[in-house]
Design an enzyme around this catalytic site. Structure first.
Site, PDB file in Angstrom:
ATOM      1  N   LYS A  24       0.970  -0.883   0.147  1.00 45.51           N
ATOM      2  CA  LYS A  24       0.032  -0.145   0.209  1.00 45.51           C
ATOM      3  C   LYS A  24       0.930   1.142   0.093  1.00 45.51           C
ATOM      4  O   LYS A  24       0.179   2.610  -1.039  1.00 45.51           O
ATOM      5  CB  LYS A  24      -0.667   0.045   1.288  1.00 45.51           C
ATOM      6  CG  LYS A  24      -2.603  -0.780   1.163  1.00 45.51           C
ATOM      7  CD  LYS A  24      -2.841  -1.019   2.172  1.00 45.51           C
ATOM      8  CE  LYS A  24      -4.525  -1.690   1.928  1.00 45.51           C
ATOM      9  NZ  LYS A  24      -4.308  -3.090   1.612  1.00 45.51           N
ATOM     10  N   GLU A  44      -6.425   1.449  -3.683  1.00 42.99           N
ATOM     11  CA  GLU A  44      -5.301   0.235  -4.019  1.00 42.99           C
ATOM     12  C   GLU A  44      -5.497   0.031  -5.498  1.00 42.99           C
ATOM     13  O   GLU A  44      -6.689   0.273  -5.603  1.00 42.99           O
ATOM     14  CB  GLU A  44      -5.995  -0.527  -2.468  1.00 42.99           C
ATOM     15  CG  GLU A  44      -6.924  -1.125  -2.154  1.00 42.99           C
ATOM     16  CD  GLU A  44      -6.957  -2.374  -1.808  1.00 42.99           C
ATOM     17  OE1 GLU A  44      -5.524  -2.653  -1.110  1.00 42.99           O
ATOM     18  OE2 GLU A  44      -7.854  -2.452  -1.046  1.00 42.99           O
ATOM     19  N   ASN A  69      -6.391  -3.820  -7.025  1.00 40.29           N
ATOM     20  CA  ASN A  69      -6.364  -5.740  -6.616  1.00 40.29           C
ATOM     21  C   ASN A  69      -6.303  -5.864  -8.211  1.00 40.29           C
ATOM     22  O   ASN A  69      -6.986  -5.644  -8.757  1.00 40.29           O
ATOM     23  CB  ASN A  69      -7.682  -5.496  -6.311  1.00 40.29           C
ATOM     24  CG  ASN A  69      -8.308  -5.416  -5.598  1.00 40.29           C
ATOM     25  OD1 ASN A  69      -7.191  -4.951  -4.013  1.00 40.29           O
ATOM     26  ND2 ASN A  69      -9.117  -4.378  -5.303  1.00 40.29           N
TER      27      ASN A  69
END
Length: 682
Positions: free
Chosen positions: A116, A288, A290
């Protein structure tokens, strides 16, 4: 193009990948654990390879075994699905090294987006909006407080390696920042083996909106619109929809272009999702990325007409994207409800066991088939008679609908939920029905705190008030009247003792604590129309017609000309004469009797449930991993008594009152059923 692929996953996503592979003429290899030997994905695949025992670490997370299975079966590529090894950089690299194509992004893209802190720095370099914050690891709680004050409260304290709601705290002042940093760091160390923590601004009234991207090996990247994923419970998505009812076309385009810029920055090749947190003024910030297929990908497939799994396979085989950004469609509205094996009336505790009945609503839209749109789709990895094991996540199925607009999609979803029959395990269908009926959801006025705000005390039956409670009573009377008609027509009845149908009934709505409600219902048959009747309740008229059979659980029909779908069952464990009616999330238990029987029923004494306050009971099926007390031990209220493991979660049971342990009735390692006694107190 590949001739054979291995699916390194289980459940509905394995079945989903198999469906597309079959459509493309590609042979499939399933892998499975000992707990899944009879699973649906094993039956659907052309070949199946046993990996090992039920626990994930010995089966679906065993990279060596999966690679060996691919080589032994001759599979040229591996599709990881989502979860398990799908975002494992080392596994993707291992596939590449072994000469097996990983149907997903390259390992370096996974690595870049998996951390992250690193991903936020990359986003900044790619000129993607990021939340104000401190993106380097913070060493001490005192330093965390200083940084939080500089950013301005409220702030979010997050573990760099966090996920699924673990390693996350929100702080509104110095004290909460100090304590939140400490607990967040400890949780991250224990859960992920990585105690790096960072801090960022907490966006008030945030919405979780994500952009689907798709890249190929030729440098092309496009975005496929957005998904609204703000309806979450404990950071787990419950309902997803596409498009979002909140953002404007300008915001959609800006978010999409930034998502593409980020994907290009990491040379992204495959399907991926860039998640954003969006404020109430449509200010949006990167959350974020994925680097895999998402659970909620079907809603994007519905509105674009694309098969994302097929595109992933084609990109992995080296083909360029078959469309440009200008050719991406956005047609209609799609909604997905996650149907989970959990009991919403018992604080969403996992529910495992055998699926005694599993009848999804009739599908009118095929999996990932753009030829048939505007319908109902069910993605599932289970079959009737199958087991919901305790070892994996709780998802039974995904229910997806596609309508011409949001109103039509919501109406279709309500009817589809009404027609979804699941017995043997509890499901969250009543909760989904309540969410869909909530005025704030209907108007599109919600954020990620919606469930926590409106269901702060948990979910109760009274949280699903029915728009017309008398309709449920009328339906019970209708079914009972039809069964009486059939009984009256049986031959061989003794003269004078034959079944009389009658027109006047009393419907008793049974209360759990003996507070029953008695309602008079008059039923008139519609002459010449089988399966039709007119019922009168308190001056209201219900003209019901249904072609369903008496032994059907799912009843379809019309009431006063409007179509309905409901569920009706005869008999419960406590009362074989009961009729249980379910509609729009509301469930009532009734008895339909003559007026005289109703008079006599009023005189029956109420039998209270036995007092179980001296027992600690298992609230769910699961594995007893710890008994923390022993016979003779004094225990105080709130003290830890036992720990049960189910569906990848540990659930700690505490004493409800002070007491002394009289008996320990279960041992570590036992498989428990619901309400099984574990400890008895004096």
């Amino acid at each position: 193009m590949f001739t054979k692929i291995l699916i390194a996953n289980r459940g509905e996503i394995a079945c989903r990948v198999i469906a597309t592979a079959q459509k493309m003429g590609i042979a499939t290899v399933a892998v499975y654990s000992e707990a899944d030997k009879e699973a649906r994905h094993v039956q659907l695949a052309d070949e199946a390879v046993l990996l090992g025992p039920a626990p994930s670490r010995e089966s679906y997370l065993a990279a060596d075994k999966i690679i060996a299975a691919a080589k032994a079966s001759g599979a040229q590529a591996i599709h990881p699905g989502y979860g398990f090894l799908s975002e494992n950089e080392a596994f993707a690299k291992r596939c590449e090294d072994e000469g097996i194509v990983f149907i997903g992004p390259r390992h370096f893209s996974i690595a870049a987006m998996g951390d992250k802190i690193a991903s936020k720095k990359l986003a900044l370099e790619a000129q993607v909006n990021t939340i104000p914050g401190w993106n380097d690891a913070i060493e001490t709680a005192e330093r965390a407080v200083e940084i939080a004050k500089d950013i301005g409260y409220p702030v979010m304290i997050k573990a760099s390696a966090g996920g699924g709601g673990k390693g996350l705290r929100v702080a509104f002042n110095d004290k909460e920042a100090f304590e939140g940093f400490t607990s967040c760091r400890n949780e991250a160390r224990n859960s992920f083996g990585d105690d790096r923590v960072f801090i960022e601004k907490y966006v008030l009234e945030p919405r979780h909106i994500e952009i689907q991207v798709l890249g190929d090996a030729h440098g092309n990247v496009i975005y496929l619109n957005e998904r609204e994923c703000s309806i979450q419970r404990r950071h787990q998505k419950v309902i997803e929809e596409a498009p979002s009812p909140f953002i404007s076309d300008a915001t959609r385009q800006a978010m999409g272009e930034q998502a593409v810029a980020l994907a290009k920055a990491v040379q992204y090749q495959s399907a991926g999702t860039v998640e954003f947190v969006v404020g109430k003024e449509q200010d949006f910030y990167f959350l974020e990325m994925n680097t895999r297929l998402q659970v909620e990908h079907p809603v994007t497939e519905c509105i674009t007409g694309l098969d994302l799994v097929e595109l992933m396979i084609r990109v992995a085989a080296g083909e360029p994207l078959p469309l440009t950004q200008a050719e991406v469609k956005r047609e209609g509205w799609a909604i997905e409800c996650r149907i989970n094996a959990e009991d919403p009336f018992r604080n969403f505790l996992p529910s495992t066991g055998r699926l005694v009945r599993f009848n999804p609503p009739v599908q009118t839209m095929h999996q990932a088939d753009s030829a048939e749109r505007y319908g109902v789709r069910v993605d599932t990895g289970v079959v009737e008679g199958g087991e919901i094991p305790i070892y994996y996540d709780s998802m039974i199925a995904k229910l997806i609908v596609h309508g011409k607009d949001r109103a039509e999609a919501m109406a279709k979803m309500r009817e589809a939920l009404n027609g979804f029959v699941i017995r043997g395990v509890s499901s969250n269908i009543p909760f989904q029905a309540a969410l869909l009926a909530h005025p704030k959801f209907v108007s599109g006025d919600f954020n990620t705190g919606f469930i926590a705000e409106h269901y702060a005390q948990g979910f109760r039956a009274e949280d699903v008030p029915h728009a017309d409670a008398d309709f449920l009573l009328a339906l019970a009377a209708f079914v009972r009247r039809k069964s009486r008609e059939r009984a009256a027509g049986l031959s061989g009845q003794l003269p004078g003792y034959g079944v009389k149908v009658g027109h006047d009934f009393s419907v008793i709505a049974l209360g759990a604590s003996g507070q029953h409600r008695y309602t008079a219902v008059h039923v008139d048959e519609v002459l010449g129309q089988i399966g039709s009747a007119v019922l009168a309740i308190d001056g209201k008229r219900y003209a019901i017609s249904s072609p369903s059979r008496l032994n059907d659980i799912c009843i379809h029909g019309t009431c006063n000309g409007a179509p309905f779908t409901a569920q009706i069952e005869r008999g419960t464990k406590r009362n074989p004469l009961a009729l249980v009616v379910q509609h729009n999330g509301t469930r009532i238990e009734t008895m339909v009797v003559s007026s005289r029987m109703a008079e006599l029923h009023r005189l029956m004494p109420f039998k209270a449930a036995p007092d179980l306050s001296k027992y600690v009971l298992s609230p769910m099926p699961g594995l007893l991993v710890e008994v923390a007390v022993q016979v003779g031990q004094k225990v105080q209220a709130g003290e830890r008594v036992a720990v049960i493991e189910a569906m990848k979660m540990e659930n700690v049971l505490f004493a409800a009152a002070d007491g002394v342990v009289a008996k320990v009735l279960a041992a570590k390692g036992d498989s428990l059923v619901v309400d099984q006694s574990i400890v008895e107190f004096v």
